[in-house]
Design a protein around this motif. Structure first.
Motif, PDB file in Angstrom:
ATOM      1  N   ILE A 484     -46.264  58.163 -14.005  1.00  0.00           N
ATOM      2  CA  ILE A 484     -46.342  56.746 -13.470  1.00  0.00           C
ATOM      3  C   ILE A 484     -45.851  56.813 -12.042  1.00  0.00           C
ATOM      4  O   ILE A 484     -44.928  57.495 -11.653  1.00  0.00           O
ATOM      5  CB  ILE A 484     -45.513  55.948 -14.449  1.00  0.00           C
ATOM      6  CG1 ILE A 484     -45.611  54.436 -14.137  1.00  0.00           C
ATOM      7  CG2 ILE A 484     -43.958  56.501 -14.345  1.00  0.00           C
ATOM      8  CD1 ILE A 484     -45.064  53.759 -15.245  1.00  0.00           C
ATOM      9  N   SER A 485     -46.409  55.816 -11.411  1.00  0.00           N
ATOM     10  CA  SER A 485     -45.801  55.674  -9.944  1.00  0.00           C
ATOM     11  C   SER A 485     -44.506  55.169  -9.847  1.00  0.00           C
ATOM     12  O   SER A 485     -43.997  54.600 -10.785  1.00  0.00           O
ATOM     13  CB  SER A 485     -46.957  54.644  -9.367  1.00  0.00           C
ATOM     14  OG  SER A 485     -48.193  54.839  -9.099  1.00  0.00           O
ATOM     15  N   LEU A 486     -43.976  55.742  -8.668  1.00  0.00           N
ATOM     16  CA  LEU A 486     -42.467  55.798  -8.878  1.00  0.00           C
ATOM     17  C   LEU A 486     -42.091  54.853  -7.620  1.00  0.00           C
ATOM     18  O   LEU A 486     -42.557  55.315  -6.307  1.00  0.00           O
ATOM     19  CB  LEU A 486     -41.635  57.337  -8.786  1.00  0.00           C
ATOM     20  CG  LEU A 486     -40.420  57.194  -8.819  1.00  0.00           C
ATOM     21  CD1 LEU A 486     -39.996  56.842 -10.207  1.00  0.00           C
ATOM     22  CD2 LEU A 486     -39.850  58.645  -8.770  1.00  0.00           C
ATOM     23  N   ASP A 487     -41.272  53.839  -7.790  1.00  0.00           N
ATOM     24  CA  ASP A 487     -40.645  53.201  -6.688  1.00  0.00           C
ATOM     25  C   ASP A 487     -38.937  53.041  -6.736  1.00  0.00           C
ATOM     26  O   ASP A 487     -38.680  53.712  -7.624  1.00  0.00           O
ATOM     27  CB  ASP A 487     -41.191  51.740  -6.361  1.00  0.00           C
ATOM     28  CG  ASP A 487     -41.087  50.891  -7.623  1.00  0.00           C
ATOM     29  OD1 ASP A 487     -40.394  51.241  -8.403  1.00  0.00           O
ATOM     30  OD2 ASP A 487     -41.633  49.904  -7.805  1.00  0.00           O
ATOM     31  N   ASN A 488     -38.550  52.614  -6.038  1.00  0.00           N
ATOM     32  CA  ASN A 488     -37.024  52.469  -6.035  1.00  0.00           C
ATOM     33  C   ASN A 488     -36.702  51.783  -7.347  1.00  0.00           C
ATOM     34  O   ASN A 488     -35.455  52.118  -7.658  1.00  0.00           O
ATOM     35  CB  ASN A 488     -36.293  51.776  -4.774  1.00  0.00           C
ATOM     36  CG  ASN A 488     -36.256  52.659  -3.725  1.00  0.00           C
ATOM     37  OD1 ASN A 488     -35.986  53.817  -3.907  1.00  0.00           O
ATOM     38  ND2 ASN A 488     -36.294  52.346  -2.385  1.00  0.00           N
ATOM     39  N   ARG A 525     -30.298  49.118 -17.024  1.00  0.00           N
ATOM     40  CA  ARG A 525     -31.317  48.174 -16.030  1.00  0.00           C
ATOM     41  C   ARG A 525     -31.076  49.018 -14.702  1.00  0.00           C
ATOM     42  O   ARG A 525     -30.286  49.640 -14.364  1.00  0.00           O
ATOM     43  CB  ARG A 525     -30.296  46.959 -15.657  1.00  0.00           C
ATOM     44  CG  ARG A 525     -30.207  45.990 -16.784  1.00  0.00           C
ATOM     45  CD  ARG A 525     -29.197  44.781 -16.819  1.00  0.00           C
ATOM     46  NE  ARG A 525     -29.728  44.050 -15.632  1.00  0.00           N
ATOM     47  CZ  ARG A 525     -29.069  42.972 -14.961  1.00  0.00           C
ATOM     48  NH1 ARG A 525     -27.791  42.886 -15.307  1.00  0.00           N
ATOM     49  NH2 ARG A 525     -29.648  42.428 -14.085  1.00  0.00           N
ATOM     50  N   GLY A 526     -32.307  48.641 -14.111  1.00  0.00           N
ATOM     51  CA  GLY A 526     -32.595  49.622 -12.710  1.00  0.00           C
ATOM     52  C   GLY A 526     -32.525  48.259 -11.762  1.00  0.00           C
ATOM     53  O   GLY A 526     -33.536  47.366 -11.666  1.00  0.00           O
ATOM     54  N   LEU A 527     -31.561  48.239 -10.679  1.00  0.00           N
ATOM     55  CA  LEU A 527     -31.713  46.970  -9.916  1.00  0.00           C
ATOM     56  C   LEU A 527     -32.074  47.308  -8.393  1.00  0.00           C
ATOM     57  O   LEU A 527     -32.031  46.474  -7.487  1.00  0.00           O
ATOM     58  CB  LEU A 527     -30.193  46.367  -9.454  1.00  0.00           C
ATOM     59  CG  LEU A 527     -29.429  46.003 -10.909  1.00  0.00           C
ATOM     60  CD1 LEU A 527     -28.205  45.427 -10.310  1.00  0.00           C
ATOM     61  CD2 LEU A 527     -30.278  44.550 -11.573  1.00  0.00           C
ATOM     62  N   GLY A 528     -32.673  48.592  -8.489  1.00  0.00           N
ATOM     63  CA  GLY A 528     -33.424  48.926  -7.026  1.00  0.00           C
ATOM     64  C   GLY A 528     -32.400  49.367  -6.066  1.00  0.00           C
ATOM     65  O   GLY A 528     -31.383  49.767  -6.374  1.00  0.00           O
ATOM     66  N   VAL A 529     -32.549  48.854  -4.794  1.00  0.00           N
ATOM     67  CA  VAL A 529     -31.813  49.221  -3.727  1.00  0.00           C
ATOM     68  C   VAL A 529     -30.362  48.545  -3.955  1.00  0.00           C
ATOM     69  O   VAL A 529     -30.278  47.517  -3.975  1.00  0.00           O
ATOM     70  CB  VAL A 529     -32.596  48.577  -2.295  1.00  0.00           C
ATOM     71  CG1 VAL A 529     -31.543  48.605  -1.271  1.00  0.00           C
ATOM     72  CG2 VAL A 529     -33.871  49.346  -2.387  1.00  0.00           C
ATOM     73  N   ASP A 530     -29.607  49.567  -3.848  1.00  0.00           N
ATOM     74  CA  ASP A 530     -28.138  49.134  -3.792  1.00  0.00           C
ATOM     75  C   ASP A 530     -27.827  48.050  -2.307  1.00  0.00           C
ATOM     76  O   ASP A 530     -28.112  48.655  -1.426  1.00  0.00           O
ATOM     77  CB  ASP A 530     -27.128  50.287  -3.808  1.00  0.00           C
ATOM     78  CG  ASP A 530     -25.598  50.129  -4.144  1.00  0.00           C
ATOM     79  OD1 ASP A 530     -25.237  48.690  -4.101  1.00  0.00           O
ATOM     80  OD2 ASP A 530     -24.865  50.904  -3.798  1.00  0.00           O
TER      81      ASP A 530
END
Length: 552
Positions: A484-488, A525-530
């Motif tokens: 699957i495509s991966l982003d932040n 949970r993934g919040l993306g960019v810190d």
């Protein structure tokens, strides 16, 4: 016991006679008192009774205080001066050579067999009668009686304190203590309370034993009449005590004649009421309570509910409460049962069980990278070594090498701190598992574990894909197929997932986990960019964990 009836009153000591036994002083396990022969020109002598409450006691006459020129009046008061190593003695006497009929207070020092020639305490002696001295247990306070104001208030109690070896000018006790009648035989208890005899506290004008509680420096409450058996409708003339016993001279009925010595328990038994509670209602107040007097174990109680009580004699104690429900395993605390001659003292022993290790838990104090750039598995020393081997033997996916950093030796030192951080969190969770499986836990308790992942602000390459095994985890409610495509955003959630999975796999090794796993609710949970703006991107690659216990 010449002259004594066949059955004497309870408390009567077996040295009583048809003569008068007065002014008892208890010191070093011995009872000193004065015996007066009223039919022989008021002749008296000082006697010592060893082990007064034992049948194997011994009565002897005191001869070490036979001084030329001095006629001792009343029983001496003793003090062991640990600083000088001498035994001190204070007494009232008349100097027969000076032909002075006034009583003065004298002081001598030595040992129990020999004393130096006494010195008059001229700092406190006056042209009137000073008598009945009593030194406090610490040797710093001397109370005595003087008739300097006899025409107005009878005999009164005075107090003087010792500073650097010198007695300060005496203080007349206030009308909290002194009445317009006689106050006699003052004494300071081990607790600092003032006891004395007075005929000014009742309408009967008989001599009674009075107690005034210590309230501050050289300040006591109003005197209060002590109850029976300490006082009767007869006269009480002199007394002393140790920690638990009181010795009284009284002409009450049932003695051997005139004044006799009696012994009673000084303090009522105290009732300790245990109130054991838990700060958090999830945890039951269970455990073992051990009560000590000094270093002697006197009671062991298994606690499984409130309402337990026990009786203790007055004194200083401490308890140790041990429980599986305590994060540190033990609570220790000192407590005191005070002496009260009239009432049974109730002491509420409140033991509050603190909440075990639950609540928020965060890695934020660790200023280290928890993940290699572009990677989703925690950067432990073991995982780091596996990632190095994949790069070394070209086992990485062809696309992944374009966005996953080759760790080489850059993270060797920080990986040890990651080990420490994850171990700390795991220990936290293991303790939680054991608490849930123990008798401490409320059966309706649910533990919510939230793991939040973050990534650094750099965008991933457009061809970045998740190259790990397909994830279809119903327990963690997370799906991520291989490729699957991966982003932040996804990368940060993968980091949360693999961290949570690490904890779950380790918890499964705990034999208690299978029985309580249904009470764990995991959220990843993934919040993306810190949003944290650090000096480098390394510190943005992290996870945060919070643990909360709730009642379902």
């Amino acid at each position: 016991m010449n002259g004594c009836p066949e059955e004497t009153l309870d408390g009567s000591i077996n040295v009583n006679s048809q003569h008068s036994e007065i002014d008892p002083i208890f010191f070093n396990g011995n009872l000193y008192f004065t015996q007066e022969y009223l039919d022989d020109d008021n002749y008296s002598e000082i006697l010592k009774l060893s082990n007064p409450l034992s049948e194997d006691n011994k009565l002897v006459k005191i001869t070490e205080l036979d001084f030329p020129d001095l006629k001792i009046i009343g029983t001496p008061s003793y003090y062991n001066n640990l600083e000088t190593g001498f035994l001190e003695v204070y007494f009232s006497a008349i100097n027969t050579v000076q032909n002075n009929k006034n009583k003065d207070i004298y002081f001598a020092y030595g040992n129990e067999f020999k004393f130096n020639y006494p010195t008059a305490l001229n700092e406190i002696n006056s042209d009137f009668n000073e008598s009945m001295p009593k030194i406090s247990n610490d040797g710093k306070t001397l109370v005595y009686v003087s008739d300097s104001n006899y025409d107005l208030t009878g005999s009164d109690i005075y107090l003087t304190t010792n500073t650097d070896g010198k007695w300060n000018p005496p203080i007349l006790m206030s009308d909290n203590i002194n009445s317009k009648y006689d106050e006699l035989y003052p004494n300071i208890s081990p607790e600092g309370d003032l006891y004395f005899v007075s005929n000014g506290y009742t309408d009967l004008n008989n001599y009674d034993l009075i107690k005034a509680e210590k309230k501050g420096y050289n300040y006591w409450s109003y005197g209060q009449l002590l109850p029976y058996p300490f006082n009767t409708e007869y006269d009480e003339q002199g007394f002393d005590f140790d920690d638990r016993e009181i010795y009284i001279s009284s002409n009450r009925a049932g003695g051997c004649g005139n004044y006799d010595l009696f012994n009673f328990q000084r303090c009522r038994t105290g009732k300790v009421i245990l109130n054991i509670s838990s700060i958090n209602s999830n945890y039951k107040p269970v455990g073992k309570l051990e009560i000590y007097s000094e270093d002697r174990l006197i009671s062991v109680l298994q606690i499984d509910d409130n309402g337990t009580s026990l009786d203790l004699t007055p004194g200083n104690y401490y308890f140790e409460f041990t429980s599986k429900c305590l994060s540190n395993g033990i609570i220790k605390e000192n407590f005191t049962i005070p002496c009260d001659e009239e009432y049974e003292y109730e002491y509420n022993l409140d033991i509050s069980i603190p909440e075990p290790q639950i609540g928020n838990f965060s890695f934020e104090e660790y200023n280290i990278p928890f993940f290699v750039g572009g990677y989703f598995i925690p950067n432990t020393s073991k995982n780091l070594e596996n990632l190095k081997l994949k790069f070394k033997y070209n086992q990485m996916d062809a696309d992944s090498v374009s966005f996953v950093e080759n760790p080489k030796n850059e993270y060797d030192e920080s990986s040890l701190k990651v080990d420490e951080a994850l171990s700390k969190a795991l220990d936290f969770l293991q303790t939680k598992v054991d608490n849930l499986a123990s008798e401490c836990s409320n059966s309706q308790e649910i533990v919510k574990v939230q793991v939040v992942g973050f990534s650094d602000p750099r965008p991933l390459a457009k061809n970045s894909k998740y190259f790990g095994p397909t994830i279809n985890d119903k327990y963690f409610n997370f799906n991520a197929p291989n490729g699957i495509s991966l982003d932040n955003k996804l990368l940060s959630k993968l980091r949360a997932y693999y961290t949570a999975k690490y904890f779950e796999n380790e918890l499964k090794k705990n034999p208690n986990y299978s029985s309580v796993s249904f009470r764990f609710v995991w959220e990843i949970r993934g919040l993306g960019v810190d949003p944290y703006k650090g000096t480098t991107y390394d510190f943005n690659r992290r996870v945060k964990i919070s643990i909360e216990s709730v009642i379902n």
